[in-house]
Design a protein around this motif. Sequence first.
Motif, PDB file in Angstrom:
ATOM      1  N   GLN A 402       0.827  -1.203   0.000  1.00  0.00           N
ATOM      2  CA  GLN A 402       0.000   0.000   0.000  1.00  0.00           C
ATOM      3  C   GLN A 402       0.862   1.255   0.000  1.00  0.00           C
ATOM      4  OE1 GLN A 402      -2.481  -0.600   3.460  1.00  0.00           O
ATOM      5  NE2 GLN A 402      -3.993  -1.821   2.334  1.00  0.00           N
ATOM      6  N   ARG A 403       1.924   1.229   0.766  1.00  0.00           N
ATOM      7  CA  ARG A 403       2.835   2.386   0.805  1.00  0.00           C
ATOM      8  C   ARG A 403       3.515   2.592  -0.548  1.00  0.00           C
ATOM      9  NH1 ARG A 403       5.674   3.018   6.659  1.00  0.00           N
ATOM     10  NH2 ARG A 403       4.030   2.132   7.962  1.00  0.00           N
ATOM     11  N   ILE A 404       3.907   1.486  -1.162  1.00  0.00           N
ATOM     12  CA  ILE A 404       4.519   1.576  -2.487  1.00  0.00           C
ATOM     13  C   ILE A 404       3.531   2.188  -3.473  1.00  0.00           C
ATOM     14  CG2 ILE A 404       5.273   0.207  -4.478  1.00  0.00           C
ATOM     15  CD1 ILE A 404       7.478   0.314  -2.515  1.00  0.00           C
ATOM     16  N   ALA A 405       2.286   1.692  -3.460  1.00  0.00           N
ATOM     17  CA  ALA A 405       1.267   2.175  -4.391  1.00  0.00           C
ATOM     18  C   ALA A 405       0.954   3.646  -4.172  1.00  0.00           C
ATOM     19  CB  ALA A 405      -0.002   1.346  -4.251  1.00  0.00           C
ATOM     20  N   GLN A 406       0.981   4.073  -2.915  1.00  0.00           N
ATOM     21  CA  GLN A 406       0.675   5.466  -2.591  1.00  0.00           C
ATOM     22  C   GLN A 406       1.882   6.383  -2.737  1.00  0.00           C
ATOM     23  OE1 GLN A 406      -0.859   5.038   1.375  1.00  0.00           O
ATOM     24  NE2 GLN A 406      -2.765   4.076   0.695  1.00  0.00           N
ATOM     25  N   ARG A 407       3.027   5.773  -3.035  1.00  0.00           N
ATOM     26  CA  ARG A 407       4.286   6.523  -3.175  1.00  0.00           C
ATOM     27  C   ARG A 407       4.616   7.297  -1.896  1.00  0.00           C
ATOM     28  NH1 ARG A 407       3.832   3.534  -7.114  1.00  0.00           N
ATOM     29  NH2 ARG A 407       4.418   4.108  -9.246  1.00  0.00           N
ATOM     30  N   ASN A 408       4.330   6.671  -0.779  1.00  0.00           N
ATOM     31  CA  ASN A 408       4.620   7.279   0.522  1.00  0.00           C
ATOM     32  C   ASN A 408       5.055   6.178   1.473  1.00  0.00           C
ATOM     33  OD1 ASN A 408       4.847   8.808   2.800  1.00  0.00           O
ATOM     34  ND2 ASN A 408       2.650   9.209   3.026  1.00  0.00           N
ATOM     35  N   LEU A 409       6.367   5.965   1.556  1.00  0.00           N
ATOM     36  CA  LEU A 409       6.888   4.887   2.393  1.00  0.00           C
ATOM     37  C   LEU A 409       6.898   5.246   3.866  1.00  0.00           C
ATOM     38  CD1 LEU A 409       7.862   2.120   1.275  1.00  0.00           C
ATOM     39  CD2 LEU A 409       7.699   3.898  -0.444  1.00  0.00           C
ATOM     40  N   GLY A 410       6.827   6.527   4.181  1.00  0.00           N
ATOM     41  CA  GLY A 410       6.730   6.943   5.577  1.00  0.00           C
ATOM     42  C   GLY A 410       8.030   6.918   6.345  1.00  0.00           C
ATOM     43  N   ALA A 411       9.166   6.970   5.669  1.00  0.00           N
ATOM     44  CA  ALA A 411      10.471   6.979   6.321  1.00  0.00           C
ATOM     45  C   ALA A 411      11.490   7.558   5.346  1.00  0.00           C
ATOM     46  CB  ALA A 411      10.882   5.576   6.751  1.00  0.00           C
ATOM     47  N   PRO A 412      12.623   8.044   5.875  1.00  0.00           N
ATOM     48  CA  PRO A 412      13.652   8.600   4.983  1.00  0.00           C
ATOM     49  C   PRO A 412      14.285   7.570   4.054  1.00  0.00           C
ATOM     50  CG  PRO A 412      13.950   9.365   7.234  1.00  0.00           C
ATOM     51  CD  PRO A 412      12.952   8.247   7.289  1.00  0.00           C
ATOM     52  N   ALA A 413      14.245   6.282   4.466  1.00  0.00           N
ATOM     53  CA  ALA A 413      14.847   5.235   3.644  1.00  0.00           C
ATOM     54  C   ALA A 413      13.974   3.991   3.701  1.00  0.00           C
ATOM     55  CB  ALA A 413      16.267   4.921   4.123  1.00  0.00           C
ATOM     56  N   PHE A 414      14.143   3.118   2.710  1.00  0.00           N
ATOM     57  CA  PHE A 414      13.287   1.934   2.629  1.00  0.00           C
ATOM     58  C   PHE A 414      13.958   0.870   1.763  1.00  0.00           C
ATOM     59  CE2 PHE A 414      11.908   5.639   0.258  1.00  0.00           C
ATOM     60  CZ  PHE A 414      12.051   5.255  -1.072  1.00  0.00           C
ATOM     61  N   LEU A 415      13.760  -0.393   2.175  1.00  0.00           N
ATOM     62  CA  LEU A 415      14.227  -1.514   1.371  1.00  0.00           C
ATOM     63  C   LEU A 415      13.126  -1.925   0.413  1.00  0.00           C
ATOM     64  CD1 LEU A 415      16.220  -4.000   3.652  1.00  0.00           C
ATOM     65  CD2 LEU A 415      17.028  -2.876   1.590  1.00  0.00           C
ATOM     66  N   MET A 416      13.494  -2.269  -0.810  1.00  0.00           N
ATOM     67  CA  MET A 416      12.530  -2.664  -1.819  1.00  0.00           C
ATOM     68  C   MET A 416      12.962  -3.969  -2.465  1.00  0.00           C
ATOM     69  SD  MET A 416      11.847   0.957  -3.780  1.00  0.00           S
ATOM     70  CE  MET A 416      13.609   1.214  -4.045  1.00  0.00           C
ATOM     71  N   ARG A 417      11.967  -4.797  -2.813  1.00  0.00           N
ATOM     72  CA  ARG A 417      12.209  -5.981  -3.625  1.00  0.00           C
ATOM     73  C   ARG A 417      11.379  -5.814  -4.885  1.00  0.00           C
ATOM     74  NH1 ARG A 417      11.380 -12.195  -1.698  1.00  0.00           N
ATOM     75  NH2 ARG A 417       9.196 -11.596  -1.568  1.00  0.00           N
ATOM     76  N   CYS A 418      12.045  -5.577  -6.005  1.00  0.00           N
ATOM     77  CA  CYS A 418      11.367  -5.223  -7.250  1.00  0.00           C
ATOM     78  C   CYS A 418      11.633  -6.274  -8.322  1.00  0.00           C
ATOM     79  CB  CYS A 418      11.864  -3.864  -7.755  1.00  0.00           C
ATOM     80  SG  CYS A 418      11.796  -2.549  -6.526  1.00  0.00           S
ATOM     81  N   SER A 419      10.615  -6.613  -9.075  1.00  0.00           N
ATOM     82  CA  SER A 419      10.818  -7.512 -10.211  1.00  0.00           C
ATOM     83  C   SER A 419      11.713  -6.830 -11.226  1.00  0.00           C
ATOM     84  CB  SER A 419       9.474  -7.854 -10.861  1.00  0.00           C
ATOM     85  OG  SER A 419       9.687  -8.523 -12.095  1.00  0.00           O
ATOM     86  N   ASN A 420      12.702  -7.556 -11.716  1.00  0.00           N
ATOM     87  CA  ASN A 420      13.566  -6.972 -12.746  1.00  0.00           C
ATOM     88  C   ASN A 420      13.492  -7.757 -14.040  1.00  0.00           C
ATOM     89  OD1 ASN A 420      15.002  -9.231 -12.021  1.00  0.00           O
ATOM     90  ND2 ASN A 420      16.986  -8.202 -11.866  1.00  0.00           N
ATOM     91  N   ALA A 421      12.309  -8.344 -14.301  1.00  0.00           N
ATOM     92  CA  ALA A 421      12.126  -9.099 -15.533  1.00  0.00           C
ATOM     93  C   ALA A 421      11.775  -8.200 -16.717  1.00  0.00           C
ATOM     94  CB  ALA A 421      11.045 -10.155 -15.352  1.00  0.00           C
ATOM     95  N   LEU A 422      11.262  -7.005 -16.439  1.00  0.00           N
ATOM     96  CA  LEU A 422      10.908  -6.090 -17.519  1.00  0.00           C
ATOM     97  C   LEU A 422      12.160  -5.559 -18.207  1.00  0.00           C
ATOM     98  CD1 LEU A 422       8.129  -3.920 -15.822  1.00  0.00           C
ATOM     99  CD2 LEU A 422       7.786  -5.615 -17.614  1.00  0.00           C
ATOM    100  N   SER A 423      12.022  -5.223 -19.467  1.00  0.00           N
ATOM    101  CA  SER A 423      13.108  -4.544 -20.170  1.00  0.00           C
ATOM    102  C   SER A 423      13.305  -3.173 -19.536  1.00  0.00           C
ATOM    103  CB  SER A 423      12.751  -4.369 -21.644  1.00  0.00           C
ATOM    104  OG  SER A 423      11.651  -3.473 -21.781  1.00  0.00           O
ATOM    105  N   PRO A 424      14.505  -2.587 -19.629  1.00  0.00           N
ATOM    106  CA  PRO A 424      14.706  -1.245 -19.083  1.00  0.00           C
ATOM    107  C   PRO A 424      13.693  -0.231 -19.612  1.00  0.00           C
ATOM    108  CG  PRO A 424      16.822  -2.225 -19.566  1.00  0.00           C
ATOM    109  CD  PRO A 424      15.782  -3.174 -20.091  1.00  0.00           C
ATOM    110  N   ALA A 425      13.338  -0.333 -20.905  1.00  0.00           N
ATOM    111  CA  ALA A 425      12.390   0.617 -21.492  1.00  0.00           C
ATOM    112  C   ALA A 425      11.025   0.530 -20.830  1.00  0.00           C
ATOM    113  CB  ALA A 425      12.260   0.376 -22.990  1.00  0.00           C
TER     114      ALA A 425
END
Length: 517
Positions: A402-425
């Motif tokens: 929910q925080r990711i979707a709202q673009r508000n993580l609520g802290a100065p820093a945050f760890l993320m696990r992101c899919s990297n299967a998409l092409s850079p474009a």
Amino acid sequence: MTKSYRRRRLVVATALGAVLMAAGCTSAVDQADQAKANASAKEGGTLTVAQANDAQPESFLSPALGNITAQYAVFETLTQIDTKTGEPKGVLAKSWTMAPDYKSMDLELRDDVTFHSGRKMTSADVIYTIQQVQNPANTVGTRFIAEQIASATADGDHGVKLTFKRALPNVFDLFEIMPIVDQETFANYKDGKQVVGTGRFTWQSWTPGGKLELAKYPGYRDAKNTHLDKIEIQVITDPTAELAAVRSGRVQYAMSLSTLDTRTLSGEPGYALVKSGGAAQELGFDVTQAPFDNELVRQAVHYAIDRDRIVDQVEGGQAEATALPWKTSTPGYDAKQGERYTYQPEKAKQLLAQAGVNGASFSVVVPDIPESVAIFEIVQNNLKEVGLNATAQVVSTTDYDQRIAQRNLGAPAFLMRCSNALSPASAVVSRPELVADKNNSHFTSPEYTKVVDALTGALTDDAQKQALANYNDYFLDQAFALPVLTRSTLSVRSAKVDGITSTIQGFINLDTAYLTD
């Protein structure tokens, strides 16, 4: 994806009158694999799966960890990228024709597809799904690709004509993770009581925090090749309890074991390793909050992180340390750029001193996933060594999403696990930490928008390679997101089950899984 498809996505057809057509038929290799599976498969039975994350029925249009095993059993997409050839193959789309300038596309849909309600799927359902992905209220990550679809119109019950605002060679990335939803019941998906798709399995019942039950759909167009009667997905949040469940035989497929347990168990008789998709582990910064409003501090953190230690201790060597958000197999990947920030704590201290930062304390949002927590512990120690004090704010995966979707993580820093299967474009217009507009770091600049636009607009090999190099240079300089490593997703199956595959995006495909005894 393989290089051949990457290249074809990026290069405009040399013959201006040519069109790209692909049929949705099954290849001879696929047919041989299917025949082999059918010969050894036990018909019927229940496959029991364990995963740490609960199902998220409100998030089928946007990839969610809780849906990684159920989504492609219940739903289907227009196309999927073949993990062997890198080419798109039809699922609900029977064939397609792409214009030479990549600005329009005609789709022909299968005419033998029904939703689990028994209603036939038509072009109206595809158009409705596109509209839902485009709707900002649904907070779908791939909305930025879908927004490039200027119009989607029906051509009879089984034809869809698409026009694009600009050349869109990466539209197959959108198709890959856009399950076609039932327009008559989509509003009811959220509470998980009525979830209707077109896949081999129906959504039977869901006990939040407990289990999800799926059952074979007898009306599926190819039901004879659905071997399982049922799939039961149990939520087991404790990795130790999950390991015990697998060893006892209560669970045949485990998604959320620790990396060490996954490697150890898969090496024992009676078990096998399953590799799928890929992810990037990253540390992000809110650049509007001190001390990360200073790029020197962000660069210092880059040098402070011992990526090799994280790869060895957390991932058991089954990952690649990199400062870039792409897999090292990505066409155009530059190893020199990926190794720009090596572990140099003294240099980190020098940059912090130059920035006038000493002894800063801050919190880091960490999703409640064993891997992420383990990575944070090493990062925390690395930062302490250079004079930065980080404390973990561990949140549930639902809260995290929910925080990711709202673009508000609520802290100065945050760890993320992101899919990297998409092409850079595609990644730079869909991954929440990379988009130019409203990313998780609240980073924005005309220069960043420029390099993103250049990357998404490049249509030749040379232009794409140069655009990616330029993007990487700027991304590394600004350091608003700090990749730590990239890796495949590892899981373990018992020898009592086989036929488990995955999509190139990392979703598990249980469509043709079967019990062996």
